[in-house]
Design an enzyme around this catalytic site. Structure first.
Site, PDB file in Angstrom:
ATOM      1  N   ALA A   1       0.838  -1.208   0.000  1.00 15.41           N
ATOM      2  CA  ALA A   1       0.000   0.000   0.000  1.00 15.41           C
ATOM      3  C   ALA A   1       0.871   1.256   0.000  1.00 15.41           C
ATOM      4  O   ALA A   1       1.990   1.238   0.511  1.00 15.41           O
ATOM      5  CB  ALA A   1      -0.898  -0.004   1.231  1.00 15.41           C
ATOM      6  N   ASP A   2       0.355   2.329  -0.603  1.00 15.91           N
ATOM      7  CA  ASP A   2       1.015   3.630  -0.435  1.00 15.91           C
ATOM      8  C   ASP A   2       0.137   4.485   0.485  1.00 15.91           C
ATOM      9  O   ASP A   2      -0.896   4.015   0.981  1.00 15.91           O
ATOM     10  CB  ASP A   2       1.295   4.297  -1.786  1.00 15.91           C
ATOM     11  CG  ASP A   2       0.024   4.616  -2.564  1.00 15.91           C
ATOM     12  OD1 ASP A   2      -1.068   4.710  -1.953  1.00 15.91           O
ATOM     13  OD2 ASP A   2       0.109   4.764  -3.796  1.00 15.91           O
ATOM     14  N   SER A   3       0.540   5.736   0.705  1.00 11.35           N
ATOM     15  CA  SER A   3      -0.176   6.545   1.692  1.00 11.35           C
ATOM     16  C   SER A   3      -1.632   6.773   1.306  1.00 11.35           C
ATOM     17  O   SER A   3      -2.512   6.825   2.168  1.00 11.35           O
ATOM     18  CB  SER A   3       0.547   7.876   1.899  1.00 11.35           C
ATOM     19  OG  SER A   3       0.609   8.573   0.670  1.00 11.35           O
TER      20      SER A   3
ATOM     21  N   ASP B   1      -3.461   4.690  -0.474  1.00 11.31           N
ATOM     22  CA  ASP B   1      -4.164   3.417  -0.249  1.00 11.31           C
ATOM     23  C   ASP B   1      -4.619   3.302   1.197  1.00 11.31           C
ATOM     24  O   ASP B   1      -5.728   2.842   1.479  1.00 11.31           O
ATOM     25  CB  ASP B   1      -3.234   2.231  -0.561  1.00 11.31           C
ATOM     26  CG  ASP B   1      -2.983   2.051  -2.052  1.00 11.31           C
ATOM     27  OD1 ASP B   1      -3.928   2.229  -2.833  1.00 11.31           O
ATOM     28  OD2 ASP B   1      -1.831   1.728  -2.425  1.00 11.31           O
TER      29      ASP B   1
END
Lengths: 428, 79
Positions: B35-37, B39
């Protein structure tokens, strides 16, 4: 800008080394081209939503199905997780860009090569359906539930962004928004970035996906869409025909890989054609209607031929803007005036009769059609041109494709706001 | 596994497009599940929606693993 000697002027030459396309005739450049030449139509009753409440109920939608059948299975191209972060126009752009980049065989490994490769893919409208959905969320008092991906999903330049991220292209990352002239402006401007030395390779084109309630209703309101052929969708797009009553919306994307000529030669790339001419103008007249005699179109074409260093006699094929609206005859008039006696030997068709009007992607797919017309020496047909509303000495390739020697081709795209662009491509 | 844990797992699988087997209690959304921020912002929203709870910003920042999410929601539901 007004240099006259085209390829001989000493400027860096720009060639096309990759092409990708998805649209109402399906997936893949060769598949779409063969269906186009066969005189097939991609127009049908709208299935993306129930259009019963709207006056216009037909459109060109991308057919879904197995990749092997020339149809789109989105998950073959973009992971389901990533799909949710992009509006459909970005899906379209990514699919076409992926085909184009793979076709070009350009896979930069070094930092220097990656930084010399840029992207310029535009859109006329951008993420309209995404904006519509988000508006409802906010309207229902659920603003705090708005997806963090709403903005990046709707922004027009995010096709260019996603393509650069996917391939590591770190050169100029740009986008064009000039309504229905977007595709030609993107390719023309990107070619100039290469000529000017900002990049050696540019991935350029347009993407659009506005076959949605807001898109259809909006163009209906502007009285721009065909409404009289809801029961016979394939008859609806009929450029120059006296029964035409508006354009037919299409969705999809066209993308090309542009490359500096010596760069392409040095790596043994397949070269489809050279971008030799590009001309632009503004009507300064009306937000949606072209001026009398379409002088803006005339000047864009004249300027494109001049920058290409070619004369009207050299041009074998014109892919017209020809949207199936009243403006068709104005463009025809402008082409007749520019070509003079040479109009008698010219073939000009509107492939929108087959694909519908892909707005910001139209200029890009039609530039590709021009390149293939040269490659195969064949002019694609104008479907449904049963009774021209205006006679002309120009052969508009009614109904069936024609074998013709084509060494130079010109493509026109004109947009709301009175923006005009023409592109000239030549056999290498 | 509790009903809450089961539902959390399903949401994570759906939003991050990961294999169900990877969604262990210790799995970190960013370090293990890709995940990224953005997400994680979306994920927290999905939890709020699914469980009808409020997860304030400062609490959301502390939710790093699947277990963190389950524990927080269980505590809210018990309160």
């Amino acid at each position: 800008m007004l240099q006259s000697a085209g390829a001989n002027s000493g400027r860096r030459r720009v060639v096309v080394t990759g092409m990708g396309m998805v649209g109402p005739l399906g997936l893949g450049v060769e598949n779409v081209w063969s269906r186009l030449i066969a005189g097939e139509s991609g127009i049908e009753r709208i299935t993306h939503f129930d259009p019963s409440d709207l006056p216009a109920q037909v459109a060109g939608q991308v057919p879904e199905g197995p990749t092997s059948e020339g149809k789109l299975t989105l998950s073959d191209w973009i992971s389901v997780k990533d799909q949710r972060k992009m509006d459909r126009f970005i899906h379209m752009g990514l699919v076409a860009a992926t085909e184009a980049v793979e076709d070009s065989g350009w896979k930069p490994q070094t930092e220097e090569d990656k930084c010399a490769t840029g992207v310029m893919i535009g859109s006329g409208i951008g993420g309209l359906q995404t904006i519509y959905d988000a508006s409802i969320t906010v309207h229902e008092g659920r603003a705090k539930r708005l997806s963090p991906f709403f903005i990046p999903s709707a922004l027009i330049n995010l096709v260019s962004g996603h393509v650069s991220i996917k391939y590591g292209f770190q050169g100029p990352n740009h986008s064009v928004v000039t309504a229905c002239a977007t595709g030609v402006h993107a390719i023309g401007d990107a070619a100039r970035l290469i000529m000017f030395g900002d990049a050696d390779v540019m991935v350029a084109g347009g993407a659009e996906a506005t076959v949605c309630p807001l898109g259809i209703a909006g163009f209906c309101s502007a009285r721009a869409l065909s409404t009289g052929f809801n029961e016979t969708p394939q008859k609806a797009s009929r450029p120059w025909d006296k029964d035409r009553d508006g354009f037919v919306m299409g969705e999809g994307s066209g993308v090309v890989v542009l490359e500096e000529y010596e760069h392409a030669k040095a790596r043994g790339a397949k070269i489809y054609a050279e971008i030799v001419g590009y001309g632009m103008s503004g009507d300064a007249y009306h937000i949606t209607a072209p001026s009398e005699g379409h002088y803006g179109a005339f000047r864009a074409m004249r300027s494109a031929l001049k920058s290409a260093g070619v004369t009207p006699a050299d041009v074998g094929y014109v892919n017209a803007h020809g949207t199936s609206t009243m403006a068709d005859d104005l463009e025809l008039e402008a082409v007749e005036r520019l070509f003079g006696d040479d109009a008698r030997t010219l073939a000009m068709s509107s492939t929108k009769s087959s694909t519908g009007h892909l707005l910001g992607a139209a200029g890009a797919i039609e530039a590709i059609f021009c390149i293939l017309a040269m490659r195969d020496n064949v002019a694609p047909p104008t479907l449904n041109l049963d009774n021209p509303s205006r006679e002309s000495v120009i052969d508009r390739v009614a109904h069936t494709a024609q074998q013709r020697q084509i060494n130079v081709a010109l493509s026109n795209s004109f947009g709301f706001g009175g923006t005009n662009a023409s592109l000239v491509v030549r056999r290498v | 596994m509790s009903e809450i844990a089961d539902k959390v797992k399903k949401i994570v699988v759906e939003h991050l497009g990961v294999e169900e087997s990877k969604v262990t209690p210790e799995a970190s959304f960013i370090d293990d599940l890709g995940a990224d921020s953005l997400d994680t912002v979306e994920l927290v929203m999905a939890f709020e929606e699914a469980f009808n709870v409020e997860i304030p910003e400062d609490a959301a920042e502390k939710i790093a693993t699947v277990k963190d999410a389950i524990d927080y929601i269980e505590k809210q539901k018990a309160a």
